[in-house]
Write an enzyme that holds these catalytic residues in place. Sequence first.
Site, PDB file in Angstrom:
ATOM      1  N   TYR A  11       0.918  -1.293  -0.021  1.00  0.00           N
ATOM      2  CA  TYR A  11       0.133   0.107  -0.241  1.00  0.00           C
ATOM      3  C   TYR A  11       0.852   1.148  -0.057  1.00  0.00           C
ATOM      4  O   TYR A  11       0.533   2.187  -0.807  1.00  0.00           O
ATOM      5  CB  TYR A  11      -1.036  -0.152   1.190  1.00  0.00           C
ATOM      6  N   LYS A  39       1.046   4.312  -3.007  1.00  0.00           N
ATOM      7  CA  LYS A  39       0.774   5.768  -2.724  1.00  0.00           C
ATOM      8  C   LYS A  39       2.077   6.544  -2.850  1.00  0.00           C
ATOM      9  O   LYS A  39       2.012   7.501  -3.287  1.00  0.00           O
ATOM     10  CB  LYS A  39       0.284   5.864  -1.351  1.00  0.00           C
TER      11      LYS A  39
END
Length: 279
Positions: A177, A181
């Site tokens: 994750y 990002k």
Amino acid sequence: MSSTQGTTQGVIPAQLLRGQKALVTGANSGIGRATAVALGRAGADVVVNYVTGGEEAEKVVEEITGLGVRAAAYEADVSDEQQVVAMMDRMVREFGTIDILVANAGLQRDAPFTEMTLAQWQKVLDVNLTGQFLCAREATKEFLRRGVVPEVSRAAGKIICMSSVHQIIPWAGHVNYASSKGGVQMMMETLAQELAPKKIRVNAIAPGAIKTPINRSAWETPQAREDLLRLIPYDRIGEPEDIGHAAVGLASDLMDYVVGATLYVDGGMTLFPGFATGG
Ligand code: BGC
């Protein structure tokens, strides 16, 4: 909790995005839903993209059409090139064009590093990063084809990438994750640099801890809530509407000179709160 709960009603000027056509990916729940509704309140017509949860998407559409603007739910997996191309074609056919893309769809597949499977790594990169790449690319083709329409907006198009505080805060147990990002940040800035001369504004919102299904475990028990609040100087967990409001602002001509920026909407989570009492 309905996404109209809170402070939105009456606050957003209904003319701000009047006549603009917006696409919000992953708009059947959470941040995407609140953003789609907020754009509708600001006068935009809204395409509510979803990949699962068609019933919720239809409810969002109902809520938005109740505001007196157009809305429709489109099913498409943002990580699938053909489906994204087809979604954009359909939007141009049915809504005429696209003025605002909120590339929001995202997910988590958490695991300690040595237990993380390639499938978990890949899935998160595919949806969170490649999905934004594909949607931004297809939206940009339409922005370039149409160009600026001064009665609608000073820009030929606006792209808002939904990032996260984890584009800069490392996050143990979430390497897929956080990497996705971090990638969104550099993708957004590169696109902003490349597309600004074409009058396309690319920016990002980096939400902190917002009360949505993605992080339920972080706020649903009193202990988890207390731990989480220690990371938030402003001492409240965010509501999806907080992000919707930021998206309306960034998409509007009020922020026409904002290009390549990340707007952190995080109650101060990125301010190294541990240093308030240490260091
Ligand atoms: C994550 C949430 C998390 C928040 C703050 C978000 O990007 O999706 O699960 O609570 O960042 O850590």
